[in-house]
Design a protein around this motif. Structure first.
Motif, PDB file in Angstrom:
ATOM      1  N   VAL A 621       0.859  -1.177   0.000  1.00  0.00           N
ATOM      2  CA  VAL A 621       0.000   0.000   0.000  1.00  0.00           C
ATOM      3  C   VAL A 621       0.898   1.231   0.000  1.00  0.00           C
ATOM      4  N   VAL A 622       0.641   2.167  -0.911  1.00  0.00           N
ATOM      5  CA  VAL A 622       1.477   3.360  -1.038  1.00  0.00           C
ATOM      6  C   VAL A 622       0.610   4.603  -0.829  1.00  0.00           C
ATOM      7  N   LEU A 623       1.008   5.440   0.157  1.00  0.00           N
ATOM      8  CA  LEU A 623       0.333   6.698   0.427  1.00  0.00           C
ATOM      9  C   LEU A 623       1.384   7.796   0.422  1.00  0.00           C
ATOM     10  N   GLN A 624       0.918   9.047   0.491  1.00  0.00           N
ATOM     11  CA  GLN A 624       1.845  10.175   0.553  1.00  0.00           C
ATOM     12  C   GLN A 624       1.192  11.293   1.346  1.00  0.00           C
ATOM     13  N   VAL A 625       1.989  11.931   2.209  1.00  0.00           N
ATOM     14  CA  VAL A 625       1.484  13.023   3.032  1.00  0.00           C
ATOM     15  C   VAL A 625       0.923  14.118   2.122  1.00  0.00           C
ATOM     16  N   LYS A 626      -0.275  14.606   2.460  1.00  0.00           N
ATOM     17  CA  LYS A 626      -0.986  15.651   1.722  1.00  0.00           C
ATOM     18  C   LYS A 626      -1.376  15.216   0.307  1.00  0.00           C
ATOM     19  N   ASN A 627      -1.434  13.910   0.048  1.00  0.00           N
ATOM     20  CA  ASN A 627      -1.863  13.392  -1.251  1.00  0.00           C
ATOM     21  C   ASN A 627      -3.078  12.498  -1.027  1.00  0.00           C
ATOM     22  N   SER A 628      -4.163  12.773  -1.738  1.00  0.00           N
ATOM     23  CA  SER A 628      -5.415  12.052  -1.503  1.00  0.00           C
ATOM     24  C   SER A 628      -5.547  10.791  -2.353  1.00  0.00           C
ATOM     25  N   THR A 629      -4.473  10.356  -2.985  1.00  0.00           N
ATOM     26  CA  THR A 629      -4.517   9.133  -3.796  1.00  0.00           C
ATOM     27  C   THR A 629      -3.874   7.974  -3.045  1.00  0.00           C
ATOM     28  N   LEU A 630      -4.573   6.861  -2.979  1.00  0.00           N
ATOM     29  CA  LEU A 630      -4.070   5.636  -2.358  1.00  0.00           C
ATOM     30  C   LEU A 630      -3.852   4.600  -3.454  1.00  0.00           C
ATOM     31  N   ALA A 631      -2.649   4.017  -3.508  1.00  0.00           N
ATOM     32  CA  ALA A 631      -2.346   2.977  -4.498  1.00  0.00           C
ATOM     33  C   ALA A 631      -2.149   1.649  -3.786  1.00  0.00           C
ATOM     34  N   VAL A 632      -2.711   0.583  -4.344  1.00  0.00           N
ATOM     35  CA  VAL A 632      -2.615  -0.758  -3.764  1.00  0.00           C
ATOM     36  C   VAL A 632      -2.071  -1.717  -4.817  1.00  0.00           C
ATOM     37  N   TYR A 633      -1.071  -2.488  -4.426  1.00  0.00           N
ATOM     38  CA  TYR A 633      -0.475  -3.471  -5.325  1.00  0.00           C
ATOM     39  C   TYR A 633      -0.558  -4.851  -4.663  1.00  0.00           C
ATOM     40  N   GLU A 634      -1.264  -5.786  -5.306  1.00  0.00           N
ATOM     41  CA  GLU A 634      -1.339  -7.153  -4.823  1.00  0.00           C
ATOM     42  C   GLU A 634      -0.314  -7.957  -5.631  1.00  0.00           C
ATOM     43  N   LEU A 635       0.913  -8.024  -5.089  1.00  0.00           N
ATOM     44  CA  LEU A 635       2.033  -8.560  -5.840  1.00  0.00           C
ATOM     45  C   LEU A 635       1.838 -10.032  -6.201  1.00  0.00           C
TER      46      LEU A 635
END
Length: 683
Positions: A621-635
């Protein structure tokens, strides 16, 4: 040439809109045709520049337009018809076309209402632009009061009494661009002036219309209060909109579901009424019978995986795959391998056809039992430590005839693969105990349960005999307390190493009892993914923990926004930073939740990017401070997706992330107790 014939002549130009560089607006071909003078001579047009031609046409249309310099029209011979004039005008005007710049839309209906001597309530209407992302409130000196506001209001506090403030509300698009902003002034109430605490009257005539399977509209009549500001619309207790209108349309709802709509009113002093509510039930959704897959079968089975295959029906591009009733992934292929299973266990797999609309079939079920570990290649024998130092340990063993190679694991982490009968493990820490497991692999790729041995690297006297027994006990006790609070595998091993160095006695026995009591919760009990358990005793230390070396998942959390005290699996603990509710979203300390449900946390200081990785299922799961997009990778499943969330923030040096991100991605259920204001998260 009359106007009708002129419009026919201009038909090829009808799809183009001419935008002049004079900045006076848009002049379409029809407008030119309707505005041309009726005389047939050019004496009144010869030598005019673009701006003057535009002015002349505008004057003919009854509009006033200023004149500026521009390109002159080529002088024409007297007697040319309007057709010639029009050709010349279109030629000049088309050469002057430019692209219009569209600015960011601003908020509307901006108001600032002092509610107390130190508070001002801002409210507005967000623009409807698809590119709109959030609102930022700044002062006249561009000092940021608050960022990332996605609601229609915000209460500013900590102000001075009887003081006039100017606030600027800016809109921010999804690329981070900011508008110029809209300003508003407000003066906080004086300490000596009583504040209005009387709420406005209620709405009347609240009804629901246009009720469908996923949407409906509510209508109402606003009260006549002179200081009325807005109506506040709620759905099932959650605020969705503030508006000065008398209706609101809900969308994206669930068919055949009961909803409660509540409408409150708020006055200019910030007083809110109790509200009027009505129940609304969405209509049923027409059932879409989705065809099932054909030829579904189990094509391969081993200890830890099962492969299934199928044929998709005509018109179906995707199938949803389930294991024991839980969705695993969507697939556009014709086969899939379920990994990370346990040996000698029966599983149920379901294949459901899925339309592009999201409609699913009932599904075709398959069952399969994984192979037993007894069918694996036999284990190594004579496993022992050959030599060691403070940073490495060398092991030797005898490989069975059925084994092609062995895999080496250290404290549950994969170390390497070899066909040799010895292996040197490097880059270890001084004075630390390590559990080493050797797993055989046969020619079919099947793995054994593995044989373990525990050994400690050499030490230069970190726990030397020169240190007092009392000092060593206190250090071991402190490490034990840290392990009890964190339930972290690394902390547990540090405590184990310290306790093993203590002299025998009651105090050491007590610590060992406590160590054993939290062992299962800190590092688990199973020694491999097959579910079997193995215990090896070396140098008086007993160990039993899994390959992944990740803390066992906590199954329940109880949190209270604003409070640092919490309960994890029923045990009281303290967080370094209390949860907060920001713009309606519950934000929790990143590591407190994520590490307890199996995620490893990495934080990039330069980019402020947060990467959560769970080795047990290959999820990232990849997030970023002050960024409203959440990315999810099911490897493990070669699948990825993204969604919008409340952006993570940093508070008092701690990163806070939305609670729903962690809970939803990990299959936890979240409940909120209105009376106690406690949040309960359960698996």
């Amino acid at each position: 040439m009359n106007k009708k014939r002129l419009r026919q002549w201009m038909a090829p130009f009808a799809t183009a809109t001419l935008i002049l560089n004079t900045g006076y607006g848009i002049l379409a071909p029809d407008a030119v045709a309707s505005a041309l003078p009726t005389e047939r001579h050019n004496s009144n047009l010869t030598g005019l520049n673009t701006a003057q031609l535009h002015t002349k046409l505008a004057t003919a249309q009854g509009r006033h337009v200023p004149v500026t310099s521009g390109t002159k029209v080529t002088t024409l011979t007297k007697g040319y018809s309007q057709n010639t004039y029009l050709n010349q005008m279109l030629k000049v005007m088309s050469s002057q076309m430019v692209t219009a710049n569209i600015g960011l839309a601003e908020v509307g209906n901006l108001t600032a209402v002092p509610t107390e001597t130190t508070k001002v309530n801002l409210s507005w209407t967000n623009p409807s632009d698809l590119n709109f992302d959030h609102v930022k409130v700044v002062g006249v000196t561009n000092d940021v009061y608050v960022d990332n506001i996605r609601s229609n209001s915000y209460m500013l506090s900590g102000l001075q009494p009887n003081t006039t403030y100017t606030f600027r509300v800016k809109t921010v698009n999804k690329s981070g661009d900011e508008s110029q902003g809209t300003t508003v002034q407000a003066k906080t109430a004086s300490i000596d002036v009583p504040v209005d605490k009387t709420p406005p009257g209620e709405v009347s005539g609240l009804t629901a219309t246009n009720v469908g399977y996923n949407a409906f509209t509510v209508n109402y009549i606003l009260p006549k209060d002179a200081d009325l500001s807005q109506a506040i619309i709620y759905l099932n207790g959650k605020e969705v909109q503030r508006t000065t209108g008398t209706s609101y349309s809900f969308s994206g709802l669930i068919a055949s579901t009961n909803y409660t709509v509540l409408v409150k009113t708020i006055d200019k002093s910030g007083n809110i009424s109790g509200g009027i509510s009505i129940p609304v039930t969405t209509s049923a959704l027409t059932v879409d019978t989705v065809p099932e897959v054909t030829g579904a079968s189990v094509t391969s089975v081993n200890n830890y995986s099962v492969t299934v295959s199928w044929t998709r029906p005509s018109g179906i591009n995707t199938v949803s795959l389930y294991k024991d009733g839980q969705l695993v992934t969507d697939s556009t292929g014709s086969s899939y391998t379920f990994n990370n299973l346990s040996a000698s266990q029966t599983y149920t797999f379901t294949i459901r056809s899925k339309r592009s609309t999201g409609a699913l079939s009932s599904g075709v079920r398959l069952t399969a039992t994984t192979d037993s570990t007894s069918s694996n290649s036999s284990e190594v024998s004579n496993l022992e430590v050959d030599s060691k130092s403070d940073t490495w340990i060398k092991i030797t063993y005898d490989m069975p005839s059925k084994a092609d190679k062995v895999k080496i694991y250290v404290d549950g982490d994969y170390e390497g693969t070899t066909s040799s009968e010895s292996y040197k493990i490097t880059d270890l820490k001084e004075g630390r105990w390590y559990e080493i497991k050797v797993v055989t692999v046969n020619s079919n790729g099947r793995e054994s349960s593995g044989v373990k041995i525990s050994e400690r690297t050499d030490s230069d006297g970190y726990y030397s005999s020169s240190s007092s027994s009392s000092s060593n006990y206190e250090k071991a006790r402190d490490l034990m307390r840290i392990a009890e609070n964190s339930l972290n595998a690394s902390d547990w091993r540090s405590a184990r190493d310290a306790i093993s160095d203590l002299p025998s006695g009651t105090r050491k026995s007590d610590l060992l009892d406590r160590l054993e009591a939290i062992r299962n919760r800190a590092i688990g009990t199973s020694s491999s993914s097959s579910g079997t358990s193995s215990t090896t005793t070396t140098s008086g230390i007993t160990s039993s923990y899994p390959n992944n070396a990740v803390s066992s998942y906590s199954t329940s959390f109880t949190l209270t926004p604003g409070a640092k005290s919490a309960y994890v699996d029923g045990r009281a603990t303290t967080m370094a930073q209390a949860p907060r509710i920001i713009n309606g979203a519950t934000m929790v300390p990143l590591r407190f939740i994520s590490e307890r449900i199996g995620y490893e946390v990495n934080y990039e200081k330069t980019t402020k990017k947060i990467i959560l990785t769970r080795p047990t299922d290959g999820k990232q799961v990849v997030l970023q401070v002050k960024n409203s997009t959440l990315a999810v990778y099911e490897l493990n499943n070669s699948r990825s997706y993204s969604t919008n969330i409340t952006a993570p923030v940093i508070v008092n040096g701690y990163t806070l992330v939305p609670l729903r991100v962690i809970s939803e991605l990990s299959g936890y259920q979240v409940n909120y107790n209105t009376a106690s204001k406690q949040i309960t998260i359960t698996k």
